[in-house]
Design a protein around this motif. Structure first.
Motif, PDB file in Angstrom:
ATOM      1  N   ALA A   1       0.956  -1.358   0.007  1.00 19.25           N
ATOM      2  CA  ALA A   1      -0.001   0.050  -0.053  1.00 19.25           C
ATOM      3  C   ALA A   1       1.033   1.274  -0.090  1.00 19.25           C
ATOM      4  O   ALA A   1       0.845   2.082  -0.620  1.00 19.25           O
ATOM      5  N   LEU A   2       1.953   1.451   0.862  1.00 24.00           N
ATOM      6  CA  LEU A   2       2.820   2.496   1.102  1.00 24.00           C
ATOM      7  C   LEU A   2       3.496   2.506  -0.176  1.00 24.00           C
ATOM      8  O   LEU A   2       3.847   3.648  -0.901  1.00 24.00           O
ATOM      9  N   ALA A   3       4.201   1.449  -0.425  1.00 21.50           N
ATOM     10  CA  ALA A   3       4.924   1.393  -1.909  1.00 21.50           C
ATOM     11  C   ALA A   3       4.396   2.050  -3.096  1.00 21.50           C
ATOM     12  O   ALA A   3       4.857   2.934  -3.972  1.00 21.50           O
ATOM     13  N   CYS A   4       2.816   1.986  -3.092  1.00 16.43           N
ATOM     14  CA  CYS A   4       2.122   2.368  -4.386  1.00 16.43           C
ATOM     15  C   CYS A   4       1.594   4.000  -4.065  1.00 16.43           C
ATOM     16  O   CYS A   4       0.859   4.478  -4.879  1.00 16.43           O
ATOM     17  N   GLY A   5       1.734   4.335  -3.132  1.00 18.53           N
ATOM     18  CA  GLY A   5       1.605   5.782  -2.465  1.00 18.53           C
ATOM     19  C   GLY A   5       0.242   6.055  -1.896  1.00 18.53           C
ATOM     20  O   GLY A   5      -0.162   7.211  -1.876  1.00 18.53           O
ATOM     21  N   ASN A   6      -0.390   4.814  -1.368  1.00 17.12           N
ATOM     22  CA  ASN A   6      -1.516   4.943  -0.544  1.00 17.12           C
ATOM     23  C   ASN A   6      -1.267   5.509   0.849  1.00 17.12           C
ATOM     24  O   ASN A   6      -0.125   5.297   1.470  1.00 17.12           O
TER      25      ASN A   6
ATOM     26  N   GLY B   1       0.946  -8.858  -6.159  1.00 18.32           N
ATOM     27  CA  GLY B   1       0.391  -7.900  -4.932  1.00 18.32           C
ATOM     28  C   GLY B   1       0.132  -6.515  -5.156  1.00 18.32           C
ATOM     29  O   GLY B   1      -0.563  -6.108  -4.205  1.00 18.32           O
ATOM     30  N   LEU B   2       0.855  -5.933  -5.932  1.00 19.91           N
ATOM     31  CA  LEU B   2       0.850  -4.389  -6.061  1.00 19.91           C
ATOM     32  C   LEU B   2      -0.507  -4.070  -6.700  1.00 19.91           C
ATOM     33  O   LEU B   2      -0.941  -3.053  -6.523  1.00 19.91           O
ATOM     34  N   ARG B   3      -1.211  -5.044  -7.520  1.00 14.29           N
ATOM     35  CA  ARG B   3      -2.331  -4.510  -8.273  1.00 14.29           C
ATOM     36  C   ARG B   3      -3.319  -4.178  -7.679  1.00 14.29           C
ATOM     37  O   ARG B   3      -4.028  -3.232  -8.078  1.00 14.29           O
ATOM     38  N   ALA B   4      -3.682  -4.459  -6.433  1.00 10.99           N
ATOM     39  CA  ALA B   4      -4.729  -4.145  -5.644  1.00 10.99           C
ATOM     40  C   ALA B   4      -4.675  -2.737  -5.185  1.00 10.99           C
ATOM     41  O   ALA B   4      -5.420  -2.085  -4.812  1.00 10.99           O
ATOM     42  N   TYR B   5      -3.374  -2.183  -5.151  1.00 11.96           N
ATOM     43  CA  TYR B   5      -3.148  -0.969  -4.416  1.00 11.96           C
ATOM     44  C   TYR B   5      -2.874   0.337  -5.475  1.00 11.96           C
ATOM     45  O   TYR B   5      -2.427   1.306  -5.122  1.00 11.96           O
ATOM     46  N   VAL B   6      -3.275   0.083  -6.785  1.00  8.92           N
ATOM     47  CA  VAL B   6      -3.131   1.137  -7.790  1.00  8.92           C
ATOM     48  C   VAL B   6      -4.492   1.157  -8.757  1.00  8.92           C
ATOM     49  O   VAL B   6      -5.034   0.150  -8.711  1.00  8.92           O
ATOM     50  N   ARG B   7      -4.718   2.188  -9.292  1.00  6.70           N
ATOM     51  CA  ARG B   7      -5.814   2.317 -10.137  1.00  6.70           C
ATOM     52  C   ARG B   7      -5.425   2.851 -11.483  1.00  6.70           C
ATOM     53  O   ARG B   7      -4.370   3.346 -11.590  1.00  6.70           O
TER      54      ARG B   7
END
Lengths: 485, 289
Positions: A181-186, A479-485
């Motif tokens: 979540a944090l890596a992707c900027g959330n 696992g990254l995919r859930a945290y980006v749009r």
């Protein structure tokens, strides 16, 4: 059993106590971690977190109500834009820092994990904590590489993520949720399980130490109601949950109207299939790790063992011998294999399912020589034979050190019976024949297939289930995919 | 002497057969002037359950075929679609499209099928990977078909949206139950007829026409359905669908495209769209001598 073990057993010798001496500092009371600070709960309510090995209170924990969750959400929302705009490289450096601090405090955190949750120090020290640090290291490196993870897309963070985690791997689950979540900027509002909040709260201290901007991570403690408030809050743009299938269903309904993206990592009743041509000694170790690791409090536990009929008798005898060697007791003793059951509630559930297993006619094999400790929550490792597919123990998740042993005659039968469950988290396959491994692995209804091994985890390896074990993956690129749009 | 035209009633396509609706019900398909130009079978709840059963039976024949063969079958479907382009364009015009737009949509649908056919034997390389784990193991993650996919296609564009949804689900090895709304029924029936002569195994694709909102509940709760894709449902139906899907932890995806967005090849044929039709499986094996 090794020769040395046999010699020790024959001589009637036993291990001397080998207690882990490190003692983390535990406060008497913990607040809610909101906007970078520990705050007294507006609810005014606290609850106890108990050491399940002794029954003693470790600390008082704040119980977050609606006002508290509002405050956490407001902090997460306010911190969002700046965190999302920050260069990926810089975001990554915070995660690298955090990973380092975790390594530096690894022993204290491991002891704390064992005290709060009951798991053996050998596991929290050698499995949980190394994986926690690895998870932050791994995802730190993704923060500046997202354009390569999502070819042809320009991805943006989703916003505020609600993350609800279970009590079986408290800090590891926090890492699994927070790192991507944090890596992707959330930004995040995390709710740890009510029986095991301590390591997440100590992680919050590390977040302060590494100067993570306030509000990027907020941690609110409480039970199911707090979780519901977190998941259903209007600020939330993504919900991630690890826990029971029943709560997963509730969350699907809770988020249905708002069409909030959801990832669920739920229960399991995973098959572990042993063929006659398997390396038997390794398979025994795999079955042991599959069901008795972490007292069986593992969503992907190999709780249904299918053994090819021709070796059933010898395999069960070997398993019995191996089970006798397992040492149950003080989680902080370095020689302990089986620690305490996480809570009184879980202990009751395990007892009740074992009773049902016996009533339904399955045969209990329980060979612990030593009596259980007089205080705390304990259940001996055990297995059942004579389990029929219709039995409760073949269908329901026990989430305890209880294995159901069944047999099969042909690979087709093994596949059919392994897949005959609404769950689909993991599967184990034991055979020396490569072609058989590939065929059976491809036909397992499972998100993870361990071939000639079991219960392996890694930050780089996507983890998650199919069918009623949930959807979405955690770890790895996927696992990254859930945290980006 | 004038000849009386023989008018076809559009039927359902289930398990490779062409039943009328179990209920016997039909609905009229009207042109923009409101005149009835054809009738199509209206799928009942029971029809929808039979379609899922048929898809479950047809799944292995499609999933277990080699990826190369699946690609060839889908390309064959594109050939057959091209061959019936004029008839399809006419059907699209009957329900309101202009001549040029109708022809363009059919051409786009053929091309879409060609592009998706090409993914069959490549998507695994794009979506799968090897994981460098910290231990002596080979660990890799592969995409696998989910199983039975239900797709609610939108009224517009009738053919292109249906071809996209069915083609995407097929390309990664799933079986499909597609439900087209009455406005798109003529194109849906014709597309079924195209697939029926393209070596698609019986049951691998099933096409229903009818009132979508009646089928949300039976399809959303069916145990054999792995994924429900909604491209044609309104907000309240989507909410109903998500609630129905909760019991079986069924995957629900809403496709956001409307109108011209279905014409975007990049988006509709991207691996990120196809990803909604796969499950990832992570495999571990020790590496030792």
């Amino acid at each position: 059993m090794t020769q040395a073990d046999s010699a020790v057993a024959a001589a009637g010798w036993d291990y001397s106590p080998a207690p882990e001496r490190t003692r983390p500092e535990i406060d008497s009371e913990y607040g809610l971690f909101i906007d970078g600070e520990f705050k007294k709960p507006r609810s005014g309510k606290v609850f106890d977190t108990i050491n399940p090995a002794t029954g003693e209170r470790l600390a008082r924990i704040a119980e977050a109500n609606e006002d508290d969750v509002d405050a956490a959400m407001a902090a997460a929302r306010a911190a969002g834009p700046k965190w999302a705009r920050m260069k990926g490289r810089e975001r990554g450096k915070y995660l690298f820092r955090l990973a380092r601090r975790i390594q530096e405090c690894a022993r204290e955190l491991a002891v704390l994990e064992s005290m709060d949750g009951g798991k053996p120090i050998r596991e929290s020290r050698d499995v949980d904590l190394p994986l926690v640090a690895q998870h932050f290291f791994y995802h730190a490196g993704w923060a500046d590489k997202l354009q390569w993870a999502f070819a042809g897309r320009t991805v943006r963070p989703r916003g505020v993520c609600a993350q609800i985690i279970p009590w079986n791997f408290p800090l590891l689950m926090a890492a699994w949720k927070l790192a991507p979540a944090l890596a992707c900027g959330n930004t995040v509002v995390l709710k740890p399980a009510e029986t095991t909040p301590l390591t997440a709260l100590h992680l919050a201290r590390l977040l302060q130490e590494i100067d993570l901007p306030p509000g990027v991570v907020n941690i609110v403690t409480g039970a199911g109601e707090t979780g519901r408030l977190v998941a259903s809050h209007s600020a939330v743009r993504k919900v991630a949950f690890t826990g029971s299938t029943e709560v997963g269903r509730t969350l699907m309904r809770e988020t249905a109207a708002r069409e909030i993206p959801l990832t669920l990592e739920l229960g399991g009743k995973s098959p572990n299939i042993v063929f006659a041509d398997a390396p038997i000694d390794q398979a025994i170790e795999g079955v042991v790790s599959g069901i008795w690791f972490n007292q069986g409090h593992v969503c992907c536990a190999g709780s249904r063992l299918f053994v090819e009929e021709s070796i059933l008798e010898t395999f069960v005898a070997a398993l019995r011998d191996r089970m006798k060697q397992l040492r149950l007791g003080d989680p902080l003793d370095k020689n302990t294999d089986i620690g305490a059951i996480n809570s009184q509630g879980q202990l009751e559930r395990i007892r009740s399912l074992v009773r049902i297993g016996q009533e339904e006619g399955a045969i209990l094999h329980d060979v612990q020589a030593a009596p259980l400790p007089s205080k705390g929550c304990w259940f001996p490792p055990c297995f059942f034979t004579g389990v029929q597919p219709s039995h409760t123990l073949a269908r329901e998740e026990v989430f305890g050190p209880v294995l159901s042993v069944m047999s099969f005659r042909t690979p087709e039968e093994a596949i059919r019976r392994a897949n005959a469950t609404p769950y689909g988290l993991a599967a184990g396959i034991w055979t020396d024949k490569g072609s058989k491994i590939f065929e059976i692995a491809s036909r397992m209804d499972a998100g993870i297939v361990w071939c000639n091994t079991y219960n392996q985890f890694d930050a780089a390896a996507p983890f998650g289930g199919v069918k009623e074990s949930g959807f979405g993956r955690e770890g790895g690129l996927h696992g990254l995919r859930a945290y980006v749009r | 002497m004038s000849r009386l035209e023989v008018i076809k009633t559009g039927k359902l396509w289930i398990g490779g057969k062409w039943p009328r609706s179990e209920s016997g019900a039909t609905f009229p398909v009207c042109n923009p002037q409101g005149e009835v130009v054809a009738r199509c079978a209206s799928a009942s709840r029971k029809d929808s359950r039979e379609a899922v059963e048929a898809a479950r039976s047809g799944l292995s024949g499609w999933r277990d075929a080699t990826a190369t063969l699946r690609g060839q079958v889908m390309y064959r479907a594109a050939e057959m679609l091209e061959g019936r382009a004029a008839e399809l364009a006419e059907a699209l015009q009957v329900t309101g499209a202009g001549a040029a737009a109708a022809r363009q949509e059919v051409e786009a649908a053929v091309d879409r099928l060609v592009m998706l056919a090409g993914w069959c034997d490549k998507i695994h390389q794009v979506l799968g990977c090897q994981n460098s784990v910290a231990g002596p193991y080979h660990c890799f993650t592969i995409p696998q078909p989910c199983g039975v996919i239900v797709a609610f296609s939108p009224p517009e564009p009738p053919l292109l949206s249906l071809v996209t949804l069915v083609g995407a689900a097929m390309s990664v090895g799933n079986a499909v139950v597609a439900v087209a709304p009455p406005q798109a029924a003529l194109a849906a029936v014709l597309f079924g007829e195209v697939l029926a002569v393209s070596d698609v195994p019986a049951g691998a694709v099933n096409i229903l026409t009818g009132t979508q909102k009646d089928l949300v509940e039976p399809l959303g709760t069916h145990r054999e359905v792995a994924v429900v894709v909604s491209a044609g449902l309104g907000k309240s139906e989507r909410m109903k669908l998500r609630n129905a899907a909760a019991d079986g932890i069924r995957r629900v995806h809403a496709v956001p495209w409307t109108g011209a967005a279905w014409g975007d090849d990049q988006e509709t044929c991207s691996p990120w769209f196809l990803e909604q039709f796969v499950e990832f499986k992570t495999l571990w094996h020790p590496s030792a001598t």
